[in-house]
Enzyme design. Sequence first.
Site, PDB file in Angstrom:
ATOM      1  N   THR A  72       0.785  -1.229   0.000  1.00 11.24           N
ATOM      2  CA  THR A  72       0.000   0.000   0.000  1.00 11.24           C
ATOM      3  C   THR A  72       0.823   1.287   0.000  1.00 11.24           C
ATOM      4  O   THR A  72       0.640   2.140  -0.871  1.00 11.24           O
ATOM      5  CB  THR A  72      -0.948  -0.008   1.214  1.00 11.24           C
ATOM      6  OG1 THR A  72      -1.815  -1.128   1.091  1.00 11.24           O
ATOM      7  CG2 THR A  72      -1.756   1.277   1.301  1.00 11.24           C
ATOM      8  N   HIS A 239      -2.793  -1.825  -5.683  1.00 10.75           N
ATOM      9  CA  HIS A 239      -2.383  -3.207  -5.964  1.00 10.75           C
ATOM     10  C   HIS A 239      -3.626  -4.078  -6.036  1.00 10.75           C
ATOM     11  O   HIS A 239      -4.727  -3.623  -5.711  1.00 10.75           O
ATOM     12  CB  HIS A 239      -1.458  -3.723  -4.850  1.00 10.75           C
ATOM     13  CG  HIS A 239      -2.052  -3.541  -3.485  1.00 10.75           C
ATOM     14  ND1 HIS A 239      -3.108  -4.300  -3.024  1.00 10.75           N
ATOM     15  CD2 HIS A 239      -1.795  -2.638  -2.500  1.00 10.75           C
ATOM     16  CE1 HIS A 239      -3.446  -3.892  -1.817  1.00 10.75           C
ATOM     17  NE2 HIS A 239      -2.679  -2.869  -1.469  1.00 10.75           N
TER      18      HIS A 239
HETATM   19 ZN   LIG Z   1      -3.308  -1.352  -0.274  1.00 10.64          ZN
END
Ligand SMILES: [Zn+2]
Length: 476
Positions: A72, A239
């Site tokens: 992240t 992602h």
């Molecule tokens: Zn993430």
Amino acid sequence: MTSKLLCAAFVLAALPLSITFSLQPDQQKVLLVSFDGFRWDYLYRVPTPHFHHVMKHGVRVKQVTNIFITKTYPNHYTLVTGLFAENHGVVANDMFDPMLNKSFSLDNMNIYDSEFWEEATPIWITNQRAGHASGAAMWPGTDVKIHESFPAHYMPYNASVSFEERVAKIIEWFTSKEPINLGLLYWEDPDDMGHHLGPDSPLMGPVISDIDNKLGYLMQMLKKANLWDTLNLIITSDHGMTQCSEERVIELDQYLDRDLYLLIDGSPVAAILPKEGKFDEVYEALAHAHPNLTVYKKEEIPERWHYKYNNRVQPIIAVADEGWYILQNKSEGLMLGNHGYDNALAEMHPIFLAHGPAFRKNFTKEAMSSTDLYPLLCHLLSIPAMPHNGSLRRVQDLLSSTTPRRMAHTQSPPPHRGHGKPGEREQESNAYFIGVTLGSIIVIVFFIIFFKHLILSQIPALPSMQGEIAQPLLQA
Ligand SMILES: [Zn+2]
Ligand SMILES: *[C@@H]1O[C@H](CO)[C@@H](O)[C@H](O)[C@H]1NC(C)=O
Ligand SMILES: *[C@@H]1O[C@H](CO)[C@@H](O)[C@H](O)[C@H]1NC(C)=O
Ligand SMILES: *[C@@H]1O[C@H](CO)[C@@H](O)[C@H](O)[C@H]1NC(C)=O
Ligand SMILES: *[C@@H]1O[C@H](CO)[C@@H](O)[C@H](O)[C@H]1NC(C)=O
Ligand SMILES: *[C@@H]1O[C@H](CO)[C@@H](O)[C@H](O)[C@H]1NC(C)=O
Ligand SMILES: *[C@@H]1O[C@H](CO)[C@@H](O)[C@H](O)[C@H]1NC(C)=O
């Protein structure tokens, strides 16, 4: 009669000028939205009418290659800097910097330590240095003081604040007296539920439907605020997600004594810091330990990951195969979904959609790199790009041909993947300058001819002329 002709000429002459001004780069607005962990193919799991509406009236990129590691914080920082992890310095969600002798961890307040962010300058700062205002609703890093500044408007991170409240803030900032031109909006799902359920679970269907409804709410609020047609909306993510299982666990304790090393980051990329003098012992113990674990000495990390040249990358990294989970001890427990794996894997790739005046309609592009978003954002905002690893040229086909910066097409393509290209920006501002200059010359010439005509033939009738001038202009 002559004066009517002259007035028509005036309108025609003023047209290029007004076009130049109405396409003024300053007027471009951009809202960048990230739904965390939104894998590229979730769009087809259940009906997603709002996402499909955006695609039909905008653009979509099928495969976005994000950056390694596919976590992240590293990827959100890439979206706003255009840099690989080794260049922006946020190399993981959990880090140790041996030079600073400091740790960074999502579980702690130390993500607020500026030093971890200052190897790069995110776009919200560059935008403000160019004289604009940025606003951020929970986007990772936007509540951290970076290079002595914050976005003009931001919300301190709080996962309990609803999506509706975040949208309300964004709309407020775009419509205020001193409006922002760049908004950043972040939402934690479908990442949270993807970890919890695993992406293959049928229960992910309702989670994706819920995100589609949230997009619908955002669209409705943008329309209500008269922003929908003028704002460039970009929807992406950091992602994807892949399915994990208790049957695919690599247990480090089976191979390696805990006293020999520190585990800085866990799964699926174990960042290993061997204790003083223990490097060889740790490496030998791990190198051929498990068929689904690839162990690299720092200098052996593949170039394609751009994940080597940074102090925060540990001396040894061990990368799990897709769907495999690294734990020290099985009793630690695992999540049914995870990400962080090789960025070449399709399941790690996020969505990318965009809609607005700058973008083409109903256009699908096969592939892009997530580093290319940054130069695209700078282009839309007409701000200078900092050095980066993307390329505007590679994503220029997403832009509508009626976009104000036609000149950009004439630039010569750079021979290889490059850094920031100041040339692109110079050509744009040259085109703008030439437009304004030409428009002004035409208007000045008109006034010279007009007043010459007026003085020579109409001096006694001056009062009645004024009415005639005004009328055709109003009708035009
Ligand atoms: Zn993430
Ligand atoms: C690094 O910081 C720790 C405390 O967090 C301290 O105990 C240690 O001495 C420091 N190491 C160096 C080399 O300064
Ligand atoms: C986080 O947001 C919730 C919901 O708005 C609020 O009740 C809570 O007080 C906030 N927490 C902090 C630390 O601000
Ligand atoms: C795990 O390792 C085995 C044995 O080498 C291999 O056949 C399998 O493809 C690997 N799994 C993944 C997901 O790569
Ligand atoms: C691993 O977990 C098991 C079960 O909780 C425990 O008995 C064992 O001692 C643990 N091993 C280590 C090295 O902590
Ligand atoms: C969008 O493009 C697809 C294929 O490129 C085409 O089949 C479809 O009719 C287009 N839809 C609209 C609304 O233009
Ligand atoms: C990425 O960009 C940075 C900043 O311009 C540069 O230093 C670095 O060499 C680039 N990396 C690659 C692989 O081109």
